[in-house]
Design a protein around this motif. Structure first.
Motif, PDB file in Angstrom:
ATOM      1  N   TYR B 152       1.030  -0.930   0.086  1.00 45.56           N
ATOM      2  CA  TYR B 152       0.074   0.062   0.158  1.00 45.56           C
ATOM      3  C   TYR B 152       0.720   1.299  -0.318  1.00 45.56           C
ATOM      4  CZ  TYR B 152      -3.463   3.490   1.472  1.00 45.56           C
ATOM      5  OH  TYR B 152      -4.477   4.361   1.552  1.00 45.56           O
ATOM      6  N   CYS B 155      -0.967   7.922  -0.811  1.00 46.05           N
ATOM      7  CA  CYS B 155      -1.074   9.044  -1.726  1.00 46.05           C
ATOM      8  C   CYS B 155       0.344   9.964  -1.715  1.00 46.05           C
ATOM      9  CB  CYS B 155      -2.319  10.024  -1.388  1.00 46.05           C
ATOM     10  SG  CYS B 155      -2.423  10.499   0.290  1.00 46.05           S
ATOM     11  N   CYS B 195      -6.010   6.911   2.271  1.00 49.03           N
ATOM     12  CA  CYS B 195      -7.008   6.263   3.282  1.00 49.03           C
ATOM     13  C   CYS B 195      -7.342   7.469   4.318  1.00 49.03           C
ATOM     14  CB  CYS B 195      -5.689   5.490   4.244  1.00 49.03           C
ATOM     15  SG  CYS B 195      -4.808   6.771   5.223  1.00 49.03           S
ATOM     16  N   CYS B 233      -0.199   6.246   7.333  1.00 50.60           N
ATOM     17  CA  CYS B 233      -0.846   5.170   6.501  1.00 50.60           C
ATOM     18  C   CYS B 233      -0.888   3.885   7.379  1.00 50.60           C
ATOM     19  CB  CYS B 233      -0.311   4.670   5.064  1.00 50.60           C
ATOM     20  SG  CYS B 233       0.410   5.766   4.051  1.00 50.60           S
TER      21      CYS B 233
HETATM   22  S1  SF4 Z   1      -1.618   8.352   5.719  1.00 51.38           S
HETATM   23 FE1  SF4 Z   1      -1.606   9.880   4.496  1.00 51.38          FE
HETATM   24  S2  SF4 Z   1      -0.096   9.466   3.047  1.00 51.38           S
HETATM   25 FE2  SF4 Z   1      -0.878   7.621   3.852  1.00 51.38          FE
HETATM   26  S3  SF4 Z   1      -2.479   7.093   2.208  1.00 51.38           S
HETATM   27 FE3  SF4 Z   1      -3.574   8.385   4.226  1.00 51.38          FE
HETATM   28  S4  SF4 Z   1      -3.411  10.437   3.496  1.00 51.38           S
HETATM   29 FE4  SF4 Z   1      -2.136   9.319   2.155  1.00 51.38          FE
END
Ligand code: SF4
Ligand code: SF4
Ligand code: SF4
Ligand code: SF4
Lengths: 196, 287
Positions: B152, B155, B195, B233
């Motif tokens: 995973y 972003c 996420c 994440c």
């Molecule tokens: S924790 Fe932050 S970097 Fe990781 S997927 Fe979620 S929003 Fe993106």
């Protein structure tokens, strides 16, 4: 094409203003919706991200300011890498948040998001006696947030589990020594720059 | 090789195991990490959502220090910090008026500004370099046989394009490393879906919803665990699985590399997890 909405002159200036502040070519958006297709948060957003852009194009400032969309955008940049016109919608959302804050027009329902951001930054300035300048400080931050929202019990268990595993230091890191005060000065300058 | 290291606040608290595993793996690959003295938090979402100046000045301050320390490279294991520091570096190199202004302010406060000479990087990028990734296979003494994982990326590691060191829509670095470590890497369509991490405190409900979708999809792809390269994440996925019937562990990629290297401390890292990964690992005789 008389059915297509056209912005009036003074409304167009709202679009221009947001374009300048966000550095994004909002007027070149042609609503292909690629940005909305990939947005992970759109299921709770009042308006899709491209709808906000359309509203800005039309100068519908009040509607934009009242929408929950900018406050829920998490800045994941999915929209930015997919837009055929190179628009980073998340930067437009950030700009709207800053403008609503500057004009004190935050939707009441999203006040807690703003509060969380403010407390997060505040915790970086350090606390009286225990200090902690320059670093995120989970215990202090969560305590303040819960105090301000009255939401004392959410995540209590999680906090306990984290503490048990040595993941939540009870006191903040005091990492700044030789360069003590630099963070406070940066925040001071930020404040001065915002003053009209 | 010696590299500058900016752990970020999470690696000193909620993601202590990521810090330990990353240091252990770098050590095994002959890479030395020197922590940036007196670094500061980059401001995260709170910074860029609320203040244009802070959004640049906070990450830039760290680069000023890195330059003063004559560090050629700065390694940031947190995707959020990596993203913001890399973006600040990018804007200084581009010479945008806002970046120049923030740099000028820092000069007044710190005595020097940032000249754009540091290569801002992430542990995943470092390990994937040709001359380093070649050293991984020989270290694998305890291949992760039978461990079904989905990588995973989230972003902020892959977007926007000026921070990406891998394909923005179809990154491969973690897939390849996990293959090298002997894991059974499953394909899925959600490796770069966000996420919702930054809403995890103020809008927990939204994050529960997204986590449910991500974990369900990981399980549908046949995975027994998720691998990440970011403390935020990992924390979001690990602590927001309330509605999942059989929650699955969420690892850091350096932890799994460390286990495959047979690192003696690996069990200590596992004890720090909120969703206990030890039963899964012992059932596969990996720990
Ligand atoms: S924790 Fe932050 S970097 Fe990781 S997927 Fe979620 S929003 Fe993106
Ligand atoms: S992807 Fe770009 S052009 Fe298409 S709707 Fe979104 S912002 Fe507009
Ligand atoms: S950056 Fe914001 S608007 Fe764009 S896809 Fe992510 S959450 Fe949606
Ligand atoms: S983004 Fe998070 S982990 Fe990174 S420095 Fe800031 S508070 Fe620490």
């Amino acid at each position: 094409m008389s059915t297509v909405k056209q912005p009036t002159k003074d409304k167009a200036s709202f679009c221009q203003e947001i374009e300048e502040k966000s550095h994004q070519p909002i007027s070149s958006c042609y609503h292909c919706m690629k940005c909305a297709g990939g947005c992970p948060i759109n299921f709770v957003m009042e308006h899709n991200n491209y709808e906000i852009l359309r509203m800005i194009q039309l100068g519908e400032k009040d509607k934009v300011y009242k929408s929950n969309t900018p406050w829920l955008c998490v800045g994941c940049k999915t929209c930015a890498v997919r837009c055929p016109n190179g628009i980073d919608t998340s930067k437009v959302m950030d700009t709207i948040k800053m403008e609503t804050m500057a004009e004190d027009k935050i939707p009441a329902s999203h006040y807690n998001i703003k509060l969380f951001y403010e407390l997060f930054l505040d915790s970086m300035k350090g606390f009286p006696i225990i200090g902690g300048e320059g670093r995120g400080y989970e215990v202090g931050l969560m305590g303040l947030y819960k105090f301000c929202t009255g939401d004392f019990f959410a995540d209590m268990n999680l906090g306990k589990e984290m503490t048990k595993r040595g993941k939540m230091p009870f006191l903040p890191h005091n990492a700044l020594k030789r360069r003590k005060g630099e963070i406070k000065k940066i925040f001071q300058r930020a404040k001065e720059k915002k003053a009209p | 090789m010696k590299l500058g290291y900016y752990p970020g606040c999470s690696l000193h608290s909620t993601a202590a195991e990521y810090n330990m595993a990353t240091e252990a793996v770098f050590d095994a690959l002959d890479l030395e990490l020197a922590e940036l003295p007196e670094w500061n938090c980059c401001g995260a979402t709170a910074g860029h959502s609320t203040d244009r100046f802070l959004a640049l000045a906070l990450p830039l301050r760290n680069l000023v220090i890195a330059e003063a320390e004559q560090q050629k490279e700065l390694v940031l294991p947190c995707a959020a910090c990596y993203n913001l520091v890399k973006a600040a570096d990018h804007y200084v190199r581009e010479g945008t008026p806002e970046a120049n202004d923030a740099n000028e302010e820092l000069k007044n406060i710190m005595g020097s500004s940032y000249n754009g000479t540091v290569h801002v990087t992430h542990p995943l990028e470092v390990i994937m370099r040709k001359e380093i990734v070649g050293k991984v296979k020989p270290q694998v003494k305890n291949p992760l046989k039978g461990l079904k994982v989905v990588p995973y990326y989230g972003c902020l590691l892959t977007r926007p394009t000026y921070v990406a060191f891998d394909d923005v829509e179809q990154p491969q670095a973690m897939d390849q490393l996990m293959n090298l470590a002997g894991a059974d890497v499953k394909r899925w369509s959600y490796k770069t879906d966000c996420c919702g991490g930054s809403l995890t405190v103020p809008r927990t409900d939204v994050v529960y919803e997204i986590t449910k979708k991500l974990v369900t999809e990981a399980q549908r792809a046949g995975a027994d665990a998720i691998v990440t390269a970011c403390p935020l994440c990992q924390m979001t996925l690990e602590t927001r699985q309330k509605e999942i019937k059989n929650p699955i562990p969420v690892f850091f990629f350096t932890e799994l590399l460390g286990i495959s290297f047979g690192h003696p401390q690996a069990k200590q890292w596992m004890k720090k997890h909120i969703i206990d990964p030890i039963p899964l690992l012992t059932s596969l005789h990996l720990l």
